[in-house]
Design an enzyme around this catalytic site. Structure first.
Site, mmCIF file in Angstrom:
data_model
loop_
_atom_site.group_PDB
_atom_site.id
_atom_site.type_symbol
_atom_site.label_atom_id
_atom_site.label_comp_id
_atom_site.label_asym_id
_atom_site.label_seq_id
_atom_site.Cartn_x
_atom_site.Cartn_y
_atom_site.Cartn_z
ATOM 1 N N LYS A 179 5.639 -1.448 18.382
ATOM 2 C CA LYS A 179 7.091 -0.868 18.008
ATOM 3 C C LYS A 179 7.506 0.409 19.039
ATOM 4 O O LYS A 179 6.911 1.238 19.116
ATOM 5 C CB LYS A 179 7.031 -0.109 16.613
ATOM 6 C CG LYS A 179 8.109 -0.682 15.731
ATOM 7 C CD LYS A 179 8.009 -0.293 14.448
ATOM 8 C CE LYS A 179 8.849 0.595 13.822
ATOM 9 N NZ LYS A 179 8.582 1.208 12.588
ATOM 10 N N SER A 219 16.784 9.342 11.863
ATOM 11 C CA SER A 219 16.643 9.435 13.116
ATOM 12 C C SER A 219 17.456 8.227 13.818
ATOM 13 O O SER A 219 18.168 8.295 14.876
ATOM 14 C CB SER A 219 15.168 9.046 13.727
ATOM 15 O OG SER A 219 14.181 10.325 13.261
ATOM 16 N N HIS A 225 14.092 16.717 9.281
ATOM 17 C CA HIS A 225 12.796 16.623 9.419
ATOM 18 C C HIS A 225 12.374 18.265 9.525
ATOM 19 O O HIS A 225 11.499 18.630 8.803
ATOM 20 C CB HIS A 225 12.252 16.166 10.859
ATOM 21 C CG HIS A 225 12.453 14.710 10.709
ATOM 22 N ND1 HIS A 225 12.956 14.026 11.717
ATOM 23 C CD2 HIS A 225 12.120 13.746 9.948
ATOM 24 C CE1 HIS A 225 13.118 12.771 11.475
ATOM 25 N NE2 HIS A 225 12.622 12.249 10.437
ATOM 26 N N ARG A 245 14.532 11.143 0.495
ATOM 27 C CA ARG A 245 16.052 11.545 0.577
ATOM 28 C C ARG A 245 16.929 10.936 -0.603
ATOM 29 O O ARG A 245 17.816 11.405 -1.096
ATOM 30 C CB ARG A 245 16.478 10.766 1.912
ATOM 31 C CG ARG A 245 16.268 11.505 3.084
ATOM 32 C CD ARG A 245 16.612 10.753 4.248
ATOM 33 N NE ARG A 245 15.346 9.745 4.404
ATOM 34 C CZ ARG A 245 15.021 9.157 5.518
ATOM 35 N NH1 ARG A 245 15.843 9.201 6.781
ATOM 36 N NH2 ARG A 245 13.957 8.191 5.565
HETATM 37 P P1 ADP Z 1 13.553 8.675 9.980
HETATM 38 O O1 ADP Z 1 13.843 7.736 8.780
HETATM 39 O O2 ADP Z 1 14.531 9.647 10.117
HETATM 40 O O3 ADP Z 1 13.345 7.675 11.099
HETATM 41 P P2 ADP Z 1 10.773 9.195 9.999
HETATM 42 O O4 ADP Z 1 10.092 7.878 9.656
HETATM 43 O O5 ADP Z 1 10.447 10.073 11.220
HETATM 44 O O6 ADP Z 1 12.106 9.420 9.630
HETATM 45 O O7 ADP Z 1 10.491 10.296 8.492
HETATM 46 C C1 ADP Z 1 9.225 11.012 8.506
HETATM 47 C C2 ADP Z 1 9.365 11.521 7.112
HETATM 48 O O8 ADP Z 1 10.321 12.317 7.053
HETATM 49 C C3 ADP Z 1 9.454 10.649 5.938
HETATM 50 O O9 ADP Z 1 8.807 11.100 4.945
HETATM 51 C C4 ADP Z 1 10.864 10.724 5.482
HETATM 52 O O10 ADP Z 1 11.098 10.332 4.258
HETATM 53 C C5 ADP Z 1 11.364 12.192 5.881
HETATM 54 N N1 ADP Z 1 12.536 12.253 6.426
HETATM 55 C C6 ADP Z 1 13.252 11.690 7.508
HETATM 56 N N2 ADP Z 1 14.707 12.252 7.067
HETATM 57 C C7 ADP Z 1 14.663 13.334 6.364
HETATM 58 C C8 ADP Z 1 15.745 14.032 5.878
HETATM 59 N N3 ADP Z 1 16.879 13.941 6.460
HETATM 60 N N4 ADP Z 1 15.382 14.858 4.897
HETATM 61 C C9 ADP Z 1 14.303 15.016 4.214
HETATM 62 N N5 ADP Z 1 13.268 14.164 4.664
HETATM 63 C C10 ADP Z 1 13.359 13.453 5.597
#
Ligand code: ADP
Length: 170
Positions: free
Chosen positions: A41, A128, A17, A90
């Protein structure tokens, strides 16, 4: 290039992130990282706690602001005067859902576009959920989350596991 919103659950914020936040901050005048939550959630961290962790790891980025919202993203973005949503991709598996979301968001708010940044090679495997799984089994979180929040994640998981244990005993 105006205001961008980077939405997500960030439960907790990972180095993947953070990489997206830093790259977005070089492309836009202002980036709002928004913890999106809904009351149905629940996560490991409360939304307010997730905001605090993100603030800590982005404190050196002058044009990054952290917020939280349970609003529909397209409405939230309109309220903030944002022209763009930033998302991280990803793998192909992220693509289908993200493509659908981007289309819906543009339908709801035609002035709102979505920009995808491809994940840094080192973090393509990182989410996460993976971080929480590692913390559950006491694996060192180095390389997964910022050292500034490692302790907080371990402590929170400890409390969570203690609660889980207590519930099982009842
Ligand atoms: P997670 O899948 O880690 O729970 P979130 O729902 O918080 O993530 O993701 C928020 C945004 O960050 C989404 O657009 C997701 O694709 C992106 N994201 C999550 N992990 C990564 C990563 N390792 N590298 C790049 N983008 C990421």
């Amino acid at each position: 290039m105006g205001i961008a919103i980077y939405p997500g659950s960030f439960d907790p914020v990972t180095l993947g992130h953070l990489d997206i936040i830093k790259r977005a901050a070089t492309q836009f005048d202002h980036v709002i990282v928004c913890v999106m939550f809904n009351s149905h959630k629940s996560g490991l961290f409360q939304p307010e706690e997730r905001v605090e962790l993100i603030e800590r790891v982005t404190s050196d980025l002058g044009n990054v602001e952290v917020d939280m919202s349970s609003q529909l993203l397209a409405q939230y973005a309109k309220g903030k005067g944002a022209s763009c949503i930033v998302k991280g991709l990803r793998a192909m598996s992220d693509f289908e859902e993200e493509f659908q979301m981007a289309t819906i968001n543009r339908k709801l708010n035609p002035k709102l576009d979505t920009i995808f940044l491809t994940a840094c090679q080192d973090f393509t495997y990182l989410s996460s959920s993976i971080v929480k799984e590692m913390a559950r089994y006491n694996v060192k979180l180095e390389g997964f989350v910022s050292p500034l929040i490692e302790k907080d994640v371990n402590q929170k998981m400890k409390e969570h596991l203690a609660l889980e244990n207590n519930r099982q005993k009842k």
